[in-house]
Design a protein around this motif. Structure first.
Motif, PDB file in Angstrom:
ATOM      1  N   GLN A  67       6.172 -12.889 -16.200  1.00  0.00           N
ATOM      2  CA  GLN A  67       6.518 -11.487 -15.891  1.00  0.00           C
ATOM      3  C   GLN A  67       7.611 -10.975 -16.831  1.00  0.00           C
ATOM      4  N   ALA A  82       4.052 -16.447  -1.707  1.00  0.00           N
ATOM      5  CA  ALA A  82       5.159 -15.756  -2.381  1.00  0.00           C
ATOM      6  C   ALA A  82       6.517 -16.110  -1.787  1.00  0.00           C
ATOM      7  N   ALA A 116      -1.290 -14.366  -0.221  1.00  0.00           N
ATOM      8  CA  ALA A 116      -0.330 -14.068  -1.295  1.00  0.00           C
ATOM      9  C   ALA A 116       1.083 -13.981  -0.720  1.00  0.00           C
ATOM     10  N   THR A 126       2.288  -7.134 -10.604  1.00  0.00           N
ATOM     11  CA  THR A 126       2.745  -8.509 -10.357  1.00  0.00           C
ATOM     12  C   THR A 126       2.162  -9.080  -9.063  1.00  0.00           C
ATOM     13  N   GLY A 127       1.782  -8.205  -8.130  1.00  0.00           N
ATOM     14  CA  GLY A 127       1.172  -8.683  -6.892  1.00  0.00           C
ATOM     15  C   GLY A 127      -0.119  -9.453  -7.139  1.00  0.00           C
ATOM     16  N   LYS A 164       2.536   2.121  -5.069  1.00  0.00           N
ATOM     17  CA  LYS A 164       3.295   1.741  -6.275  1.00  0.00           C
ATOM     18  C   LYS A 164       2.390   1.341  -7.434  1.00  0.00           C
ATOM     19  N   ARG A 195       2.903  -8.527   6.507  1.00  0.00           N
ATOM     20  CA  ARG A 195       3.384  -8.825   5.149  1.00  0.00           C
ATOM     21  C   ARG A 195       4.738  -8.188   4.879  1.00  0.00           C
ATOM     22  N   ALA A 222       0.805  -1.231   0.000  1.00  0.00           N
ATOM     23  CA  ALA A 222       0.000   0.000   0.000  1.00  0.00           C
ATOM     24  C   ALA A 222       0.835   1.277   0.000  1.00  0.00           C
ATOM     25  N   ASP A 244       7.698 -10.424   3.785  1.00  0.00           N
ATOM     26  CA  ASP A 244       8.237 -10.178   2.442  1.00  0.00           C
ATOM     27  C   ASP A 244       9.715  -9.754   2.498  1.00  0.00           C
ATOM     28  N   TYR A 280       0.419 -13.200  -7.448  1.00  0.00           N
ATOM     29  CA  TYR A 280       0.547 -13.922  -6.175  1.00  0.00           C
ATOM     30  C   TYR A 280      -0.799 -14.005  -5.462  1.00  0.00           C
ATOM     31  N   ARG A 281      -1.584 -12.934  -5.579  1.00  0.00           N
ATOM     32  CA  ARG A 281      -2.927 -12.974  -4.979  1.00  0.00           C
ATOM     33  C   ARG A 281      -3.782 -14.042  -5.658  1.00  0.00           C
TER      34      ARG A 281
HETATM   35  N1  LIG Z   1       6.646  -9.042  -7.237  1.00  0.00           N
HETATM   36  C1  LIG Z   1       5.930  -9.412  -6.171  1.00  0.00           C
HETATM   37  C2  LIG Z   1       4.637  -8.912  -5.957  1.00  0.00           C
HETATM   38  C3  LIG Z   1       3.940  -9.328  -4.850  1.00  0.00           C
HETATM   39  N2  LIG Z   1       4.491 -10.235  -4.011  1.00  0.00           N
HETATM   40  C4  LIG Z   1       3.760 -10.787  -2.875  1.00  0.00           C
HETATM   41  O1  LIG Z   1       2.363 -10.644  -3.046  1.00  0.00           O
HETATM   42  C5  LIG Z   1       1.771  -9.968  -1.931  1.00  0.00           C
HETATM   43  C6  LIG Z   1       0.648  -9.103  -2.448  1.00  0.00           C
HETATM   44  O2  LIG Z   1       1.248  -8.117  -3.270  1.00  0.00           O
HETATM   45  P1  LIG Z   1       0.469  -6.806  -3.722  1.00  0.00           P
HETATM   46  O3  LIG Z   1       1.427  -5.989  -4.500  1.00  0.00           O
HETATM   47  O4  LIG Z   1      -0.790  -7.203  -4.402  1.00  0.00           O
HETATM   48  O5  LIG Z   1       0.138  -6.140  -2.326  1.00  0.00           O
HETATM   49  P2  LIG Z   1      -0.131  -4.602  -2.007  1.00  0.00           P
HETATM   50  O6  LIG Z   1       1.187  -3.919  -2.008  1.00  0.00           O
HETATM   51  O7  LIG Z   1      -1.023  -4.081  -3.120  1.00  0.00           O
HETATM   52  O8  LIG Z   1      -0.808  -4.608  -0.676  1.00  0.00           O
HETATM   53  C7  LIG Z   1       2.914  -9.242  -1.260  1.00  0.00           C
HETATM   54  O9  LIG Z   1       2.712  -9.052   0.137  1.00  0.00           O
HETATM   55  C8  LIG Z   1       4.118 -10.126  -1.550  1.00  0.00           C
HETATM   56  O10 LIG Z   1       4.257 -11.148  -0.612  1.00  0.00           O
HETATM   57  C9  LIG Z   1       5.776 -10.678  -4.218  1.00  0.00           C
HETATM   58  O11 LIG Z   1       6.295 -11.460  -3.430  1.00  0.00           O
HETATM   59  N3  LIG Z   1       6.468 -10.278  -5.304  1.00  0.00           N
END
Ligand SMILES: Nc1ccn([C@@H]2O[C@H](COP(=O)(O)OP(=O)(O)O)[C@@H](O)[C@H]2O)c(=O)n1
Ligand SMILES: Nc1ncnc2c1ncn2[C@@H]1O[C@H](COP(=O)(O)OP(=O)(O)O)[C@@H](O)[C@H]1O
Length: 228
Positions: free
Chosen positions: A106, A93, A89, A45-46, A27, A174, A24, A178, A49-50
């Motif tokens: 990706q 991940a 996620a 890309t998140g 980005k 997270r 959050a 992460d 994983y979701r």
């Molecule tokens: N390139 C990425 C993107 C997301 N993720 C994982 O996916 C989860 C969800 O990513 P997101 O970008 O949708 O989460 P938010 O930043 O939107 O809350 C993250 O907490 C990471 O664990 C990752 O490991 N690598």
């Protein structure tokens, strides 16, 4: 815009653009708007994983198998947005086989974006693992309390019931998971430019990002003003 994006003799355009950061931080909003501004394609890309986490929950699949057979049509599912899936996620991940299964898609998107002009990808490891040679990398941050407030407003406006405390806990858990995982942890690439959005609204963050991208790309993106 198209001519301006054409590389000068022998020079590659400054793409992909990699945007990483904690949960959050803004980005995704920034990546979407930068992509719109440049006429590039955007990949969140998140969401991949979701979607793996949702497949595991819905279908009881093994996470690595879910990642291998992931159906991209799932990426539009509104259930992907909630805290529970976000936590799931972050857990899937951390599994190397899950990350490996999602990598080729990706990279393919970054190298051959569907619109053919360029790509902006946002996530946690775009600058470090997915596109380590991206000419422009941003690492977006914001104070965790501000991030929690923004995510709370977003989830409430999407009709998802939650509280500030629950959102803050999700973000903190997270971010810790992460950052601490062994494979592709959340961290800025050595050549990433930092962008703290705590005191910036979305328009100001976009303007600042376009400035940084312009400087870093040496003008090869030929961008107009942020309001364009
Ligand atoms: N390139 C990425 C993107 C997301 N993720 C994982 O996916 C989860 C969800 O990513 P997101 O970008 O949708 O989460 P938010 O930043 O939107 O809350 C993250 O907490 C990471 O664990 C990752 O490991 N690598
Ligand atoms: N600079 C900003 N100022 C205020 N709100 C923002 C800003 N950037 C993003 N937001 C809002 O904060 C929430 C989280 O942003 P998002 O782009 O989804 O973050 P991320 O992709 O890092 O998880 C969204 O509701 C978004 O509209």
């Amino acid at each position: 815009m198209t001519e301006k994006l054409t590389p000068a003799s022998g020079r590659k355009p400054a793409t992909p653009i990699a945007i990483d950061g904690p949960a959050a931080s803004g980005k995704g909003t920034l990546a979407r708007r930068v992509a719109e501004h440049l006429g590039f394609d955007w990949l969140d890309t998140g969401l991949l994983y979701r979607a793996v986490a949702l497949s595991v929950l819905d279908r009881g699949l093994d996470p690595a198998q879910a990642a291998t057979i992931l159906n991209l049509r799932m990426l539009g599912d509104p259930r992907l947005r909630g805290d529970e899936i976000a936590q799931g996620a972050s857990k899937v991940a951390a599994i190397p086989a899950v990350r490996a299964a999602l990598l080729a898609y990706q990279r393919g998107f970054a190298e051959r974006p569907p619109g053919g002009k360029g790509a902006v990808l946002d996530g946690r490891d775009v600058g470090t693992v997915v596109c380590p040679s991206a000419p422009v990398k941003l690492f977006v941050t914001a104070d965790v309390g501000i991030r929690a407030q923004r995510r709370l407003s977003e989830l409430l406006s999407r009709g998802l019931a939650t509280t500030y405390a629950a959102v803050l806990e999700d973000l903190q858990q997270r971010d810790a998971r992460d950052s601490q995982r062994a494979v592709a942890p959340l961290r800025p690439a050595e050549d990433a430019l930092m962008l703290d959005t705590s005191a910036l609204d979305a328009d100001q963050a976009l303007a600042k990002a376009l400035d940084l991208i312009q400087q870093k790309s040496g003008g090869s993106l030929g961008m107009g003003s942020a309001s364009a």
